[in-house]
Design an enzyme around this catalytic site. Structure first.
Site, PDB file in Angstrom:
ATOM      1  N   HIS A 189       1.138  -5.605  -4.889  1.00 59.51           N
ATOM      2  CA  HIS A 189       1.383  -4.326  -4.220  1.00 59.51           C
ATOM      3  C   HIS A 189       0.844  -3.215  -5.110  1.00 59.51           C
ATOM      4  O   HIS A 189       1.125  -3.198  -6.317  1.00 59.51           O
ATOM      5  CB  HIS A 189       2.881  -4.090  -4.010  1.00 59.51           C
ATOM      6  CG  HIS A 189       3.525  -5.008  -3.025  1.00 59.51           C
ATOM      7  ND1 HIS A 189       3.385  -4.857  -1.667  1.00 59.51           N
ATOM      8  CD2 HIS A 189       4.331  -6.083  -3.196  1.00 59.51           C
ATOM      9  CE1 HIS A 189       4.071  -5.804  -1.046  1.00 59.51           C
ATOM     10  NE2 HIS A 189       4.650  -6.570  -1.951  1.00 59.51           N
ATOM     11  N   ASP A 217      -0.446  22.155 -11.501  1.00 60.14           N
ATOM     12  CA  ASP A 217      -0.905  23.481 -11.918  1.00 60.14           C
ATOM     13  C   ASP A 217       0.019  23.935 -13.037  1.00 60.14           C
ATOM     14  O   ASP A 217       1.016  24.626 -12.801  1.00 60.14           O
ATOM     15  CB  ASP A 217      -0.870  24.463 -10.745  1.00 60.14           C
ATOM     16  CG  ASP A 217      -1.937  24.171  -9.700  1.00 60.14           C
ATOM     17  OD1 ASP A 217      -2.915  23.488 -10.042  1.00 60.14           O
ATOM     18  OD2 ASP A 217      -1.780  24.622  -8.551  1.00 60.14           O
ATOM     19  N   ASP A 228      -2.798  -0.091   3.957  1.00 59.28           N
ATOM     20  CA  ASP A 228      -1.778   0.376   4.887  1.00 59.28           C
ATOM     21  C   ASP A 228      -2.063   1.759   5.455  1.00 59.28           C
ATOM     22  O   ASP A 228      -1.499   2.142   6.479  1.00 59.28           O
ATOM     23  CB  ASP A 228      -0.415   0.347   4.209  1.00 59.28           C
ATOM     24  CG  ASP A 228       0.052  -1.078   3.949  1.00 59.28           C
ATOM     25  OD1 ASP A 228      -0.310  -1.967   4.740  1.00 59.28           O
ATOM     26  OD2 ASP A 228       0.764  -1.311   2.959  1.00 59.28           O
ATOM     27  N   HIS A 288       0.887 -12.238  -3.909  1.00 60.54           N
ATOM     28  CA  HIS A 288       0.217 -10.992  -3.533  1.00 60.54           C
ATOM     29  C   HIS A 288       0.519  -9.907  -4.552  1.00 60.54           C
ATOM     30  O   HIS A 288       1.444 -10.024  -5.360  1.00 60.54           O
ATOM     31  CB  HIS A 288       0.643 -10.529  -2.131  1.00 60.54           C
ATOM     32  CG  HIS A 288       2.113 -10.359  -1.966  1.00 60.54           C
ATOM     33  ND1 HIS A 288       2.970 -11.423  -1.739  1.00 60.54           N
ATOM     34  CD2 HIS A 288       2.902  -9.262  -2.001  1.00 60.54           C
ATOM     35  CE1 HIS A 288       4.212 -10.982  -1.632  1.00 60.54           C
ATOM     36  NE2 HIS A 288       4.196  -9.668  -1.797  1.00 60.54           N
ATOM     37  N   TYR A 312       6.511  -5.792   5.630  1.00 63.29           N
ATOM     38  CA  TYR A 312       7.057  -5.126   4.444  1.00 63.29           C
ATOM     39  C   TYR A 312       7.603  -3.745   4.764  1.00 63.29           C
ATOM     40  O   TYR A 312       7.062  -3.014   5.588  1.00 63.29           O
ATOM     41  CB  TYR A 312       5.999  -5.019   3.340  1.00 63.29           C
ATOM     42  CG  TYR A 312       6.169  -6.098   2.296  1.00 63.29           C
ATOM     43  CD1 TYR A 312       7.267  -6.098   1.439  1.00 63.29           C
ATOM     44  CD2 TYR A 312       5.259  -7.135   2.183  1.00 63.29           C
ATOM     45  CE1 TYR A 312       7.443  -7.098   0.503  1.00 63.29           C
ATOM     46  CE2 TYR A 312       5.419  -8.147   1.246  1.00 63.29           C
ATOM     47  CZ  TYR A 312       6.521  -8.118   0.407  1.00 63.29           C
ATOM     48  OH  TYR A 312       6.703  -9.111  -0.515  1.00 63.29           O
ATOM     49  N   HIS A 343       3.704  -9.907  -7.102  1.00 64.41           N
ATOM     50  CA  HIS A 343       4.841 -10.569  -6.460  1.00 64.41           C
ATOM     51  C   HIS A 343       4.467 -12.016  -6.143  1.00 64.41           C
ATOM     52  O   HIS A 343       3.579 -12.273  -5.322  1.00 64.41           O
ATOM     53  CB  HIS A 343       5.232  -9.835  -5.179  1.00 64.41           C
ATOM     54  CG  HIS A 343       6.496 -10.349  -4.559  1.00 64.41           C
ATOM     55  ND1 HIS A 343       6.959  -9.919  -3.332  1.00 64.41           N
ATOM     56  CD2 HIS A 343       7.426 -11.246  -5.000  1.00 64.41           C
ATOM     57  CE1 HIS A 343       8.082 -10.537  -3.041  1.00 64.41           C
ATOM     58  NE2 HIS A 343       8.381 -11.353  -4.039  1.00 64.41           N
ATOM     59  N   PHE A 351     -15.668   9.866  -7.150  1.00 61.12           N
ATOM     60  CA  PHE A 351     -15.046  11.098  -7.643  1.00 61.12           C
ATOM     61  C   PHE A 351     -15.275  11.272  -9.143  1.00 61.12           C
ATOM     62  O   PHE A 351     -15.224  12.389  -9.653  1.00 61.12           O
ATOM     63  CB  PHE A 351     -13.539  11.086  -7.379  1.00 61.12           C
ATOM     64  CG  PHE A 351     -13.129  11.168  -5.932  1.00 61.12           C
ATOM     65  CD1 PHE A 351     -14.039  10.979  -4.899  1.00 61.12           C
ATOM     66  CD2 PHE A 351     -11.809  11.427  -5.588  1.00 61.12           C
ATOM     67  CE1 PHE A 351     -13.654  11.050  -3.575  1.00 61.12           C
ATOM     68  CE2 PHE A 351     -11.410  11.502  -4.265  1.00 61.12           C
ATOM     69  CZ  PHE A 351     -12.337  11.308  -3.258  1.00 61.12           C
ATOM     70  N   GLU A 387     -14.503  13.644 -17.020  1.00 60.29           N
ATOM     71  CA  GLU A 387     -13.805  12.741 -16.109  1.00 60.29           C
ATOM     72  C   GLU A 387     -13.900  11.297 -16.584  1.00 60.29           C
ATOM     73  O   GLU A 387     -12.932  10.530 -16.429  1.00 60.29           O
ATOM     74  CB  GLU A 387     -14.385  12.888 -14.696  1.00 60.29           C
ATOM     75  CG  GLU A 387     -14.082  14.231 -14.056  1.00 60.29           C
ATOM     76  CD  GLU A 387     -14.767  14.422 -12.717  1.00 60.29           C
ATOM     77  OE1 GLU A 387     -14.279  15.247 -11.920  1.00 60.29           O
ATOM     78  OE2 GLU A 387     -15.790  13.749 -12.457  1.00 60.29           O
TER      79      GLU A 387
END
Length: 763
Positions: free
Chosen positions: A522, A531, A386, A520, A471, A684, A663, A572
């Protein structure tokens, strides 16, 4: 009784009646027809005030109409006469697609906010489509300083490592209109017979509409989209009325005259063209299911079939509002934050402080995805990202009393998207305080001593709503009086549907005649730049374990003793938790500072999510939404990693512009400025109760940011909303219990503004 006495009594009776009539007239108003004006509560409907702190810049405020106009004028002058209005641009034209705020670097922003350094230059980010160049491309330009721009800088290579291929560009409204013109004027007449038989089709009749899918093809460089056709149901959701026809349109060519239909799907079978479908129909080799056009009535309409009833409960402010909105800054007695709306990424807040102390620099929506399944081509292929369509671009006006409380504060948003001039979305945001009807905490004691203490849960809410095709997403950021922040979204609107045939029930439930509600998921992804007590933070994971223990006072026995497990996460990779996998029940970011009891001051991230399985990593499009692999990941904050997704990922998911998995490269997260990336979502499987459309109940997910040893005690202990009394005290006394004052305060009525709705944009 003599005549004189009778006359005196009669006169007194007349005077009494006259006096009573006067009282009644006074009570009903001077003209005897209306009630006297009630005493209104102060500040019935708070409004947005202008920013009145010239010493501090509104760093995070979205661009004003004046700034947008200045940027557009500057770009038009610099880029030359070949620019075309994006609303009319064809693929071979040059046009300005969007202009929005370029967020400032964090270091410069904090220097201004915390140390009164000069504010960073206010800049805009423009996306320009250069379809008219020898090598068509998409370019990103930073323009500044505002409000009087004097420079523009091409940041495409800097931000993306190379040029942006033209086929990655989002689809303009003009492109959709040209596709519709091709379908309805050139293609559908080739199958007029079969379409008239199944769907009451008449050329130029307007009873059918198209709906796009995405991604647009099967490999990088493709621009071929499956379009489903539906009955055009006026005033109701056409999404529930598929006719069983889907068309694969190749619209990669810069000249719309060269666009073609690559494949046709009709009611369970594939054809090479509409002409072939018509030929097969004329030969009697097509089993046509006649789809009735039931008009605008029926269970799919949102118009109630019953008259209005008594007015629902209304919350108001008997002593005036307890928060204010100045420009883009919200301030209450506990909380302050700045808000905005990314044209593509959606709602975002910055510089979030509780009792004056910054807790987070940024909390922002990054992306939302819906992944579908089905046995029609459009359903089985669809992965809507989206952010490409635009969660700010398709924000909707908030309807007073439905989308937000009637007396909320409503704020407009100015934008420049696919046009030459800025436009205003009225009532794009709302801010309100809400009594949740639930105690934040309480205790009633009948043991040892008798007392009651508690505080009502009153929250401050920031909300916006985006409607992406069928939606509607309700985006909330909720601020609690104990220092917790709740971030969540609810899904409502219409389900997407497909023609029901064959093995359709593998992919959902039948919701009306010939209609499948398609399964589907979502998912939404959020950036949380906490911080906690400063920029240097550490990540801690805590959970529980049962440990076999010899009973100290009875060594011949053993028990399973519950204890806390603690681990500091160093990299990470250690702080990336796969969706559906094991994760610590307590995960928090902590500072090097300690609270009174010697514990690191921390903020816990607690997810509330029921996400479906992530897209398998061997899927060709998975890298475009690789953030969906993780329910939570913590990385070093970098200016070069501002977002987990890109507006360009949708139309080239096979070679994504941003791949979030990059990342996570095992850098240290000990004592660094950190960002938590949170995924929330749900599965859903549409069902009968999704008709007419999906309710928000049970369809909301998100996460909490909760203080964890950040304070020495619950900060709400000092709330002015607290109630406490003991058995020997008079709980009905104002001096003991402030709630007891309510019946004694002068009654007031809420001063209700006229109903408002921000209107509709005509495309």
């Amino acid at each position: 009784m003599n005549q004189k006495t009778t006359l005196v009594l009669l006169a007194l009776a007349v005077i009494t009646i006259f006096a009573l009539v006067c009282v009644l007239i006074a009570g009903r108003g001077g003209d005897g027809g209306e009630a006297s004006q009630p005493h209104y509560c102060p500040s019935g409907t708070p409004s947005v005030q202008p920013w009145t702190h010239p010493g501090q810049n509104q760093l995070f405020a979205d661009l004003s109409r004046e700034e947008l106009t200045a940027v557009m004028s500057f770009l038009t002058q610099k880029l030359g006469p070949d620019l075309v209005d994006a609303a009319q641009a064809r693929p071979s034209d040059n046009c300005i697609f969007s202009v929005e705020l370029q967020l400032p670097p964090k270091a410069a922003a904090l220097a201004h906010l915390d140390r009164r350094s000069p504010p960073p230059a206010r800049e805009a980010l423009a996306i320009v489509f250069f379809g008219g160049q020898p090598q068509p491309n998409v370019t990103e330009l930073v323009v500044g300083p505002l409000p009087q721009p004097s420079y523009m800088r091409d940041v495409t290579v800097e931000r993306h490592g190379g040029p942006l291929p033209y086929y990655r560009r989002p689809v303009l409204l003009r492109e959709y209109l040209d596709i519709d013109q091709m379908i309805f004027n050139r293609e559908l007449p080739q199958a007029a017979g079969v379409l008239h038989h199944c769907c009451s089709y008449k050329q130029g009749g307007g009873n059918l509409v198209t709906m796009t899918t995405a991604p647009r093809g099967l490999q990088s460089g493709d621009r071929a989209t499956w379009f489903g056709l539906y009955y055009n149901i006026s005033g109701a959701g056409y999404y529930l009325h598929p006719v069983g026809l889907e068309l694969l349109v190749d619209h990669k060519a810069l000249d719309p005259a060269q666009w073609t239909i690559q494949k046709v799907f009709f009611q369970g079978r594939y054809y090479e063209s509409l002409a072939q479908l018509e030929e097969q129909f004329e030969a009697g080799r097509v089993n046509v299911v006649v789809i009735p056009n039931n008009g605008t009535g029926g269970s799919w309409s949102l118009k109630s079939q019953v008259p209005p009833g008594p007015t629902p409960p209304l919350q108001f402010h008997p002593q005036g509002t307890r928060f204010s909105v100045q420009g883009s800054r919200v301030t209450s007695s506990l909380w302050t934050f700045s808000f905005g709306l990314g044209a593509f990424s959606g709602p975002r807040i910055f510089d979030i402080r509780f009792q004056g102390e910054r807790l987070a620099y940024e909390i922002s929506l990054q992306e939302a995805v819906a992944i579908y399944g089905g046995n029609t081509p459009a359903a089985m292929l669809t992965r809507y990202m989206d952010g490409c369509f635009g969660m700010g671009k398709f924000a909707t006006p908030l309807t007073r009393g439905v989308d937000c409380p009637y007396l909320a504060t409503y704020v407009d948003w100015h934008f420049l998207l696919e046009s030459q001039a800025p436009r205003t979305l009225h009532d794009a945001f709302c801010v309100f305080e809400q009594n949740k009807g639930l105690p934040l905490r309480r205790h009633h004691s009948d043991f040892i001593s008798q007392y009651f203490g508690g505080v009502v849960e009153t929250v401050l809410v920031f909300r916006s709503v985006s409607t992406l095709l069928n939606y509607d997403y309700v985006w909330d950021m909720v601020f609690h009086p104990n220092g917790a922040i709740e971030v969540k979204f609810h899904a409502t609107g219409y389900i997407s549907s497909a023609f029901f045939f064959g093995t359709a029930q593998k992919y959902g439930n039948q919701v009306r005649e010939n209609t499948l509600g398609t399964v589907h998921t979502h998912s939404a992804h959020y950036k949380v730049d906490l911080d906690v007590g400063g920029l240097e933070n550490w990540v801690w994971a805590e959970d529980m374990a049962f440990v076999p223990t010899t009973v100290p006072w009875s060594p011949e026995h053993q028990i399973q003793r519950l204890q806390v497990t603690r681990k500091q996460l160093e990299t990470e990779e250690q702080a990336a938790f796969p969706l559906g996998g094991a994760s610590p029940r307590y995960l928090y970011l902590a500072s090097k500072q300690s609270n009174k009891w010697g514990h690191p001051r921390g903020y816990r991230i607690q997810t509330v999510s029921f996400a479906g399985r992530p897209l398998p990593q061997n899927s060709s499009t998975e890298r475009a939404i690789s953030w969906g692999r993780y329910q939570l990941a913590v990385t070093q904050r970098k200016e070069t990693e501002p977002s987990s997704s890109s507006v360009f990922n949708q139309n080239d998911p096979w070679t994504p512009t941003v791949d979030f998995a990059d990342f996570i490269n095992n850098e240290t997260i000990a004592g660094k400025d950190l960002v938590a990336w949170v995924t929330a979502g749900f599965l859903h499987i549409p069902h009968a109760e999704d008709i007419p459309n999906t309710v928000t109940v049970g369809n909301g997910v998100g996460f909490f940011l909760r203080p964890y040893n950040f304070f020495d005690e619950d900060p709400s202990i000092n709330s002015a909303d607290s109630i406490y009394f003991q058995k020997h005290q008079d709980a009905g006394s104002c001096e003991v219990n402030s709630l007891a004052c309510l019946p004694k305060d002068p009654a007031c009525a809420p001063d209700l503004p006229a109903f408002s709705h921000g209107g509709f944009f005509t495309n």
